[in-house]
Scaffold this motif. Structure first.
Motif, PDB file in Angstrom:
ATOM      1  N   ASP A  88      23.151   9.171  64.467  1.00  0.00           N
ATOM      2  CA  ASP A  88      23.660  10.369  63.796  1.00  0.00           C
ATOM      3  C   ASP A  88      24.762   9.927  62.855  1.00  0.00           C
ATOM      4  N   LEU A  89      24.437   9.858  61.579  1.00  0.00           N
ATOM      5  CA  LEU A  89      25.414   9.491  60.569  1.00  0.00           C
ATOM      6  C   LEU A  89      26.333  10.685  60.351  1.00  0.00           C
ATOM      7  N   GLY A  90      27.617  10.517  60.643  1.00  0.00           N
ATOM      8  CA  GLY A  90      28.578  11.605  60.520  1.00  0.00           C
ATOM      9  C   GLY A  90      28.518  12.260  59.155  1.00  0.00           C
ATOM     10  N   LEU A  91      28.647  13.575  59.136  1.00  0.00           N
ATOM     11  CA  LEU A  91      28.659  14.384  57.919  1.00  0.00           C
ATOM     12  C   LEU A  91      27.342  14.366  57.158  1.00  0.00           C
ATOM     13  N   SER A  92      26.272  13.890  57.791  1.00  0.00           N
ATOM     14  CA  SER A  92      24.961  13.841  57.139  1.00  0.00           C
ATOM     15  C   SER A  92      24.012  14.843  57.785  1.00  0.00           C
ATOM     16  N   PRO A  93      23.534  15.845  57.042  1.00  0.00           N
ATOM     17  CA  PRO A  93      22.570  16.784  57.616  1.00  0.00           C
ATOM     18  C   PRO A  93      21.204  16.151  57.888  1.00  0.00           C
ATOM     19  N   LEU A  94      20.889  15.046  57.240  1.00  0.00           N
ATOM     20  CA  LEU A  94      19.583  14.418  57.441  1.00  0.00           C
ATOM     21  C   LEU A  94      19.366  13.989  58.887  1.00  0.00           C
ATOM     22  N   THR A  95      20.364  13.383  59.508  1.00  0.00           N
ATOM     23  CA  THR A  95      20.140  12.776  60.824  1.00  0.00           C
ATOM     24  C   THR A  95      20.075  13.796  61.962  1.00  0.00           C
ATOM     25  N   ASN A  96      20.186  15.088  61.663  1.00  0.00           N
ATOM     26  CA  ASN A  96      19.905  16.116  62.671  1.00  0.00           C
ATOM     27  C   ASN A  96      18.401  16.332  62.826  1.00  0.00           C
ATOM     28  N   THR A  97      17.625  15.766  61.921  1.00  0.00           N
ATOM     29  CA  THR A  97      16.186  16.009  61.881  1.00  0.00           C
ATOM     30  C   THR A  97      15.425  15.385  63.051  1.00  0.00           C
ATOM     31  N   MET A  98      15.767  14.163  63.429  1.00  0.00           N
ATOM     32  CA  MET A  98      14.928  13.441  64.397  1.00  0.00           C
ATOM     33  C   MET A  98      14.806  14.154  65.748  1.00  0.00           C
ATOM     34  N   PRO A  99      15.911  14.556  66.407  1.00  0.00           N
ATOM     35  CA  PRO A  99      15.738  15.216  67.705  1.00  0.00           C
ATOM     36  C   PRO A  99      15.047  16.580  67.586  1.00  0.00           C
ATOM     37  N   VAL A 100      15.269  17.278  66.472  1.00  0.00           N
ATOM     38  CA  VAL A 100      14.607  18.571  66.266  1.00  0.00           C
ATOM     39  C   VAL A 100      13.102  18.370  66.165  1.00  0.00           C
ATOM     40  N   LEU A 101      12.676  17.403  65.355  1.00  0.00           N
ATOM     41  CA  LEU A 101      11.238  17.167  65.182  1.00  0.00           C
ATOM     42  C   LEU A 101      10.580  16.647  66.455  1.00  0.00           C
ATOM     43  N   ARG A 102      11.261  15.760  67.165  1.00  0.00           N
ATOM     44  CA  ARG A 102      10.677  15.181  68.379  1.00  0.00           C
ATOM     45  C   ARG A 102      10.265  16.270  69.365  1.00  0.00           C
ATOM     46  N   HIS A 103      11.051  17.346  69.449  1.00  0.00           N
ATOM     47  CA  HIS A 103      10.788  18.408  70.418  1.00  0.00           C
ATOM     48  C   HIS A 103      10.381  19.727  69.751  1.00  0.00           C
TER      49      HIS A 103
END
Length: 182
Positions: free
Chosen positions: A100-115
């Motif tokens: 989770d790269l701080g202040l980056s909205p991109l890295t919220n994607t992986m756990p959301v997509l996985r589940h």
């Protein structure tokens, strides 16, 4: 089928922007991005992110340039779940699947997509390899993602909460208090 995206977010918390070239292919994600911010100090970050099946982080390489220094990060997760930070073992990250790269909205994607949390009910807790910006130091961080409704997911870490709006591909559109996609 591969979906390609070029997205830019206005990152209000950092006083800057992030642009990412994103490739979603089945259950993998690849991205190259550039981040510029002015808070807590002026900085520029370039990164490359690669996941393996199930959107599990394999590697994040990043370089941050600040007024008086440059920081580099080579964060890797092996198939057996062991992480290294710049080639050194990071046992406190064992069990984490994502960075989770701080202040980056991109890295919220992986756990959301996985589940599929942007589509289906559920709540999941994760251990993340969290990267502080701009110095790129890494530490473990517990986060919870909760499905609220179609394309709405609550992110929580400690006492912090934010209700994210995502598109059909699970990419952040709005992250209140942090960023909004242009």
């Amino acid at each position: 089928m591969t979906n390609h995206h070029v997205l830019t977010w206005h990152v209000t918390e950092s006083g800057g922007y992030e642009t990412a070239w994103i490739e979603l292919d089945g259950s993998t994600l690849r991205a190259r991005g550039r981040v510029v911010g002015t808070v807590p100090e002026p900085y520029w970050i370039t990164y490359e992110l690669k996941t393996v099946d199930d959107f599990v982080t394999q590697r994040l390489q990043a370089t941050a340039e600040m007024t008086d220094m440059t920081a580099e990060l080579d964060l890797r997760r092996a198939e057996d779940g062991r992480w290294t930070v710049d080639g050194e073992p990071a046992p406190d990250l064992y069990g984490a699947l994502d960075c989770d790269l701080g202040l980056s909205p991109l890295t919220n994607t992986m756990p959301v997509l996985r589940h599929a949390l942007h589509r289906t009910p559920g709540e999941r807790e994760f251990l993340m390899a969290w990267i502080h910006v701009p110095d790129l130091t890494v530490r473990p961080n517990r986060q919870t993602y909760t499905h609220l409704s179609a394309s709405r997911v609550r992110y929580a870490s400690g006492t912090y909460r934010a209700d994210l709006t995502l598109d059909a591909d699970g990419l952040v559109v709005a992250y209140p208090g942090l960023a909004k996609r242009l």
